[in-house]
Design an enzyme around this catalytic site. Structure first.
Site, PDB file in Angstrom:
ATOM      1  N   ASN A  88       9.011  40.399  17.595  1.00 21.00           N
ATOM      2  CA  ASN A  88       7.617  39.972  17.651  1.00 21.00           C
ATOM      3  C   ASN A  88       6.629  41.092  17.359  1.00 21.00           C
ATOM      4  O   ASN A  88       5.524  40.830  16.879  1.00 21.00           O
ATOM      5  CB  ASN A  88       7.320  39.397  19.044  1.00 21.00           C
ATOM      6  N   SER A 141       4.366  35.004   9.676  1.00 22.34           N
ATOM      7  CA  SER A 141       2.968  34.586   9.637  1.00 22.34           C
ATOM      8  C   SER A 141       2.806  33.569   8.516  1.00 22.34           C
ATOM      9  O   SER A 141       3.582  33.575   7.548  1.00 22.34           O
ATOM     10  CB  SER A 141       2.066  35.795   9.356  1.00 22.34           C
ATOM     11  N   TYR A 158      -0.328  43.527   4.667  1.00 22.92           N
ATOM     12  CA  TYR A 158       0.132  42.581   5.686  1.00 22.92           C
ATOM     13  C   TYR A 158       0.893  41.432   5.032  1.00 22.92           C
ATOM     14  O   TYR A 158       1.987  41.055   5.469  1.00 22.92           O
ATOM     15  CB  TYR A 158      -1.060  42.042   6.477  1.00 22.92           C
TER      16      TYR A 158
END
Length: 253
Positions: A88, A141, A158
């Site tokens: 995580n 994500s 990202y």
């Protein structure tokens, strides 16, 4: 209890989604190694666990292989096995592409992609030794699948780190399937955490987000935790290499 006596490692479990995941696993009887660089936050997570829960805090920088190996060794020494790993720990940075430097690029990829590789490899070796299968769950994500533009720029480091983790999930799943180890991902959308709270307090930002959410509400860490719980169960043994998108319908559009 669905995870009674299962041993889980949850990275980044000192706050936000990681804390919610750890607490959800505790509720279902798991023994949880709460791993985080923030030792105080990790201890706070354990303080919120149901009475009688078995737990251990490990202060760890998951980008450092020696620290990851030590975390796994401590888990084996204390509890004798690892059944579940939840990768995580992650970071977000908002520097525009044309201003992005090598240091920030490397940091985001180290935490979001290299660290799950280190953790998954170390844990998988122990799972194979034990011969009882296991569950590896990566938190990716929705931005592993689509680029979200905000304030005129995106987050290329990202996006690419989470996109890489999406494909790493599939590769691990294929290679470890013969050992009874599954590897899946949970891809959250906008979730209200300490990190996102400041942005969501701005009325126009919150409105912009809600306009893109068919369910009409901001996600909560518990939504992510519930998805992780499903993938961690024995009942999910036929699911591997998959991504469970938890985004309130954001990616429907």
């Amino acid at each position: 209890m669905k995870l009674k006596n299962k041993v889980a490692i949850v990275t980044g479990a000192g706050s936000g989604n990681g804390r919610a995941i750890a607490l959800r696993l505790f509720e279902e009887g798991a023994i949880v190694v709460v791993a985080d660089m923030n030792e105080a936050g990790a201890n706070e997570t354990i303080s919120q666990a149901p009475e009688g829960s078995k737990a251990m805090v490990v202060k760890v920088d998951v980008t450092q292989k020696d620290q990851v190996d030590s975390m796994v060794a401590q888990t084996i020494q204390e509890f004798g096995k690892v059944d579940i790993l939840v990768n995580n720990a992650g970071i977000v940075a908002f520097t525009p592409f044309l201003e992005l430097d090598e240091k920030e690029w490397d940091k985001v990829h180290d935490v979001n992609l290299k660290a799950p590789f280190f953790c998954s490899q170390a844990v998988a070796k122990e799972m194979i030794k034990a011969g009882n299968g296991g569950r590896i769950i990566n938190i990716t994500s929705v931005e592993a699948h689509r680029v979200v533009s905000s304030s005129g720029h995106c987050q290329p480091h990202y996006n690419s780190s989470k996109g890489g983790l999406h494909m790493l999930t599939k590769a691990i799943a294929l290679e470890l399937s013969s050992h009874g180890i599954t590897c899946n991902a949970v891809a959250p959308g906008v979730v209200q955490t300490p990190f996102t709270e400041k942005g969501l307090e701005i009325p126009e930002v919150k409105e912009w987000v809600l306009e893109r959410l068919p369910v009409g509400r901001i996600g909560q860490p518990q939504d992510v935790a519930n998805a992780v719980l499903f993938l961690a169960q024995d009942e999910a043994s036929y699911v591997t290499g998959s991504t469970l998108v938890v985004d309130g319908g954001w990616t429907i559009h």
